[in-house]
Motif scaffolding. Structure first.
Motif, PDB file in Angstrom:
ATOM      1  N   GLY A  96     -10.372  -3.067   9.936  1.00  0.00           N
ATOM      2  CA  GLY A  96     -11.400  -3.376  10.656  1.00  0.00           C
ATOM      3  C   GLY A  96     -11.302  -4.755  11.077  1.00  0.00           C
ATOM      4  N   THR A  97     -10.827  -5.739  10.172  1.00  0.00           N
ATOM      5  CA  THR A  97     -10.776  -7.298  10.507  1.00  0.00           C
ATOM      6  C   THR A  97      -9.867  -7.414  11.856  1.00  0.00           C
ATOM      7  N   SER A  98      -8.737  -6.580  11.606  1.00  0.00           N
ATOM      8  CA  SER A  98      -7.514  -6.732  12.611  1.00  0.00           C
ATOM      9  C   SER A  98      -8.185  -6.253  13.903  1.00  0.00           C
ATOM     10  N   VAL A  99      -8.876  -5.145  13.810  1.00  0.00           N
ATOM     11  CA  VAL A  99      -9.405  -4.745  15.206  1.00  0.00           C
ATOM     12  C   VAL A  99     -10.649  -5.571  16.034  1.00  0.00           C
ATOM     13  N   LYS A 100     -11.343  -6.287  15.003  1.00  0.00           N
ATOM     14  CA  LYS A 100     -12.161  -7.191  15.606  1.00  0.00           C
ATOM     15  C   LYS A 100     -11.430  -8.261  16.187  1.00  0.00           C
ATOM     16  N   GLN A 101     -10.497  -8.780  15.585  1.00  0.00           N
ATOM     17  CA  GLN A 101      -9.698 -10.032  15.873  1.00  0.00           C
ATOM     18  C   GLN A 101      -8.988  -9.665  17.322  1.00  0.00           C
ATOM     19  N   TYR A 102      -8.723  -8.345  17.264  1.00  0.00           N
ATOM     20  CA  TYR A 102      -7.593  -7.869  18.239  1.00  0.00           C
ATOM     21  C   TYR A 102      -8.584  -8.105  19.715  1.00  0.00           C
ATOM     22  N   TYR A 103      -9.787  -7.308  19.610  1.00  0.00           N
ATOM     23  CA  TYR A 103     -10.641  -7.209  20.668  1.00  0.00           C
ATOM     24  C   TYR A 103     -11.034  -8.701  21.209  1.00  0.00           C
ATOM     25  N   SER A 104     -11.625  -9.650  20.154  1.00  0.00           N
ATOM     26  CA  SER A 104     -11.620 -10.993  20.444  1.00  0.00           C
ATOM     27  C   SER A 104     -10.490 -11.602  21.183  1.00  0.00           C
ATOM     28  N   CYS A 105      -9.507 -11.507  20.831  1.00  0.00           N
ATOM     29  CA  CYS A 105      -8.197 -12.033  21.294  1.00  0.00           C
ATOM     30  C   CYS A 105      -8.269 -11.511  22.806  1.00  0.00           C
ATOM     31  N   MET A 106      -8.526 -10.289  23.028  1.00  0.00           N
ATOM     32  CA  MET A 106      -8.762  -9.923  24.591  1.00  0.00           C
ATOM     33  C   MET A 106      -9.692 -10.543  25.433  1.00  0.00           C
ATOM     34  N   GLY A 107     -10.576 -11.288  24.775  1.00  0.00           N
ATOM     35  CA  GLY A 107     -11.599 -12.127  25.662  1.00  0.00           C
ATOM     36  C   GLY A 107     -12.892 -11.143  25.666  1.00  0.00           C
ATOM     37  N   LEU A 108     -12.864 -10.227  24.863  1.00  0.00           N
ATOM     38  CA  LEU A 108     -14.119  -9.173  24.884  1.00  0.00           C
ATOM     39  C   LEU A 108     -15.181  -9.758  24.067  1.00  0.00           C
ATOM     40  N   ALA A 109     -14.908 -10.786  23.150  1.00  0.00           N
ATOM     41  CA  ALA A 109     -15.704 -10.952  21.934  1.00  0.00           C
ATOM     42  C   ALA A 109     -16.096 -12.442  21.475  1.00  0.00           C
ATOM     43  N   GLU A 110     -17.158 -12.610  21.070  1.00  0.00           N
ATOM     44  CA  GLU A 110     -17.832 -13.827  20.305  1.00  0.00           C
ATOM     45  C   GLU A 110     -18.477 -13.355  19.455  1.00  0.00           C
ATOM     46  N   ASP A 111     -18.337 -13.446  18.180  1.00  0.00           N
ATOM     47  CA  ASP A 111     -18.954 -12.774  16.859  1.00  0.00           C
ATOM     48  C   ASP A 111     -20.426 -13.276  16.768  1.00  0.00           C
ATOM     49  N   LEU A 112     -21.233 -12.562  16.461  1.00  0.00           N
ATOM     50  CA  LEU A 112     -22.672 -12.998  15.967  1.00  0.00           C
ATOM     51  C   LEU A 112     -22.958 -12.361  14.838  1.00  0.00           C
ATOM     52  N   ASP A 113     -23.221 -13.402  13.827  1.00  0.00           N
ATOM     53  CA  ASP A 113     -23.392 -12.958  12.343  1.00  0.00           C
ATOM     54  C   ASP A 113     -24.494 -12.472  12.013  1.00  0.00           C
ATOM     55  N   THR A 114     -24.476 -11.054  12.070  1.00  0.00           N
ATOM     56  CA  THR A 114     -25.677 -10.202  11.549  1.00  0.00           C
ATOM     57  C   THR A 114     -25.271  -9.215  10.586  1.00  0.00           C
ATOM     58  N   THR A 115     -25.265  -9.623   9.491  1.00  0.00           N
ATOM     59  CA  THR A 115     -24.247  -8.975   8.152  1.00  0.00           C
ATOM     60  C   THR A 115     -25.355  -7.993   7.747  1.00  0.00           C
ATOM     61  N   ARG A 116     -26.529  -8.006   7.680  1.00  0.00           N
ATOM     62  CA  ARG A 116     -27.533  -6.972   6.983  1.00  0.00           C
ATOM     63  C   ARG A 116     -28.401  -5.893   7.916  1.00  0.00           C
ATOM     64  N   GLU A 117     -29.073  -5.342   7.391  1.00  0.00           N
ATOM     65  CA  GLU A 117     -29.834  -4.444   8.131  1.00  0.00           C
ATOM     66  C   GLU A 117     -30.489  -4.795   9.304  1.00  0.00           C
ATOM     67  N   ASP A 118     -31.101  -5.966   8.787  1.00  0.00           N
ATOM     68  CA  ASP A 118     -32.250  -6.818   9.771  1.00  0.00           C
ATOM     69  C   ASP A 118     -31.260  -7.005  11.220  1.00  0.00           C
ATOM     70  N   GLY A 119     -30.089  -7.243  11.073  1.00  0.00           N
ATOM     71  CA  GLY A 119     -29.374  -7.605  12.125  1.00  0.00           C
ATOM     72  C   GLY A 119     -29.215  -6.374  13.125  1.00  0.00           C
ATOM     73  N   ILE A 120     -29.238  -5.426  12.812  1.00  0.00           N
ATOM     74  CA  ILE A 120     -29.622  -4.169  13.490  1.00  0.00           C
ATOM     75  C   ILE A 120     -31.066  -4.359  14.463  1.00  0.00           C
ATOM     76  N   TYR A 121     -31.916  -4.483  13.550  1.00  0.00           N
ATOM     77  CA  TYR A 121     -33.309  -4.577  14.362  1.00  0.00           C
ATOM     78  C   TYR A 121     -33.394  -5.756  15.238  1.00  0.00           C
ATOM     79  N   ARG A 122     -32.726  -6.889  14.838  1.00  0.00           N
ATOM     80  CA  ARG A 122     -32.633  -7.951  15.734  1.00  0.00           C
ATOM     81  C   ARG A 122     -32.047  -7.606  17.143  1.00  0.00           C
ATOM     82  N   ALA A 123     -30.753  -6.839  17.219  1.00  0.00           N
ATOM     83  CA  ALA A 123     -30.404  -6.204  18.236  1.00  0.00           C
ATOM     84  C   ALA A 123     -31.251  -5.215  19.047  1.00  0.00           C
TER      85      ALA A 123
END
Length: 319
Positions: A96-123
């Protein structure tokens, strides 16, 4: 196109197990083969016709989770719509880490750190799907993540699977050296892997629990595994770590990312040379450690075997 990858996960399984959802969806069960037909009709008339599964005792089961997935996640056979958002289910220690870095490299991504259940509710609160905030949402909590979407703004899930024994062995050796992780466990270096497999807590269905939004300590039933397989079949584009490049190629073709200008260089950087890779001893198939892990983790084994089957089937009717 100022979208981003919204990440709702954690980097390793041991930490994630502490934060698995505290609630699970209830189900209605009847263990009697002579369940009153009139009662069923009355119930359905009152509450509607949810998705029903028949288990080995011929019991009817109302699966609210599947009902939500049906509403909010597109079928894997549906064409991609402009209003859809890709949803990557990140199973820890499965590339998974490779996949996330791969899509970030392609310009699709800027990570938002929402690591717990409440991150989904924020979304949910910020209207991630309907406001078109993300090209890809990334989460470990696959079952809960369906709540981020709506029937009009659907999630389109995809996932990489790794053999459960290999994934658990990778975790065992990783935690011995991962000083940067809060769950760094140097004491594991003094433990053999058989003992680690034998003493691991949980229900043997880590991935099944994530997909069904079950608590880690809740028992997994055959019915749970059946439901997990149904969701995976209907909703998920499946990839395999053992066929990483082919899986990435399928993902990119499916979502229309294949023509990205940075794709070739990003594949070389992150797919040919995986991120967070930790070479370690291989658990041999047929060894005591292997057999012990397979036996204790039968739900995840069943789901993985089914994912391998789906990978082959999807290659025939989607690509």
């Amino acid at each position: 196109d100022d979208k981003e990858i919204i990440t709702i996960d954690s980097f390793n399984e041991e930490e994630a197990e502490q934060f698995l959802p505290t609630s699970s969806f209830s189900s209605l069960r009847s263990n009697s083969s002579s369940f009153n037909v009139l009662a069923i009709i009355s119930f359905l008339a009152l509450f509607g016709m949810p998705f029903l599964l028949i288990n080995k005792t011929d019991a009817l089961v109302d699966h609210a989770l599947y009902d939500e997935a049906v509403r909010n996640l597109g079928d894997v056979t549906d064409p991609i719509e402009d209003t859809d958002t890709a949803l990557y289910w990140h199973i820890p220690k499965a590339g998974g880490t490779s996949v996330k870095q791969y899509y970030s490299c392609m310009g699709l991504a800027e990570d938002l750190d929402t690591t717990r259940e409440d991150g989904i509710y924020r979304a949910i609160d910020i209207g991630m799907a309907e406001n078109d905030f993300a090209d890809i949402a990334v989460t470990m909590f696959a079952g809960l993540a369906a709540k981020m979407f709506t029937p009009e703004y659907r999630g389109r899930p995809f996932v990489l699977f790794r053999h459960p024994v290999d994934r658990m062995a990778s975790l065992f050796y990783y935690l011995q050296i991962a000083t940067w992780e809060r769950t760094y466990s140097p004491e594991l270096a003094d433990m053999d892997i058989e003992t680690y497999f034998e003493t691991r807590s949980g229900n043997g269905g880590y991935t099944v629990s994530l997909l069904l939004n079950k608590k880690r300590g809740d028992p997994i039933t055959e019915e749970d595994v059946t439901l997990a397989k149904q969701i995976l079949k209907d909703k998920y584009l499946v990839g395999l770590v053992t066929k990483m490049e082919e899986s990435i190629d399928r993902f990119d073709n499916f979502f229309g990312w294949h023509e990205n200008d940075f794709r070739s260089s990003c594949i070389k950087q992150y797919i040919h040379h995986p991120v967070n890779n930790n070479p370690h001893k291989v658990v041999k198939e047929g060894s005591r450690a292997w057999d012990l892990a397979v036996e204790k983790n039968w739900p995840d084994m069943e789901l993985y075997d089914y994912a391998v089957q789906l990978f082959e089937e999807q290659g025939n009717f989607i690509f």
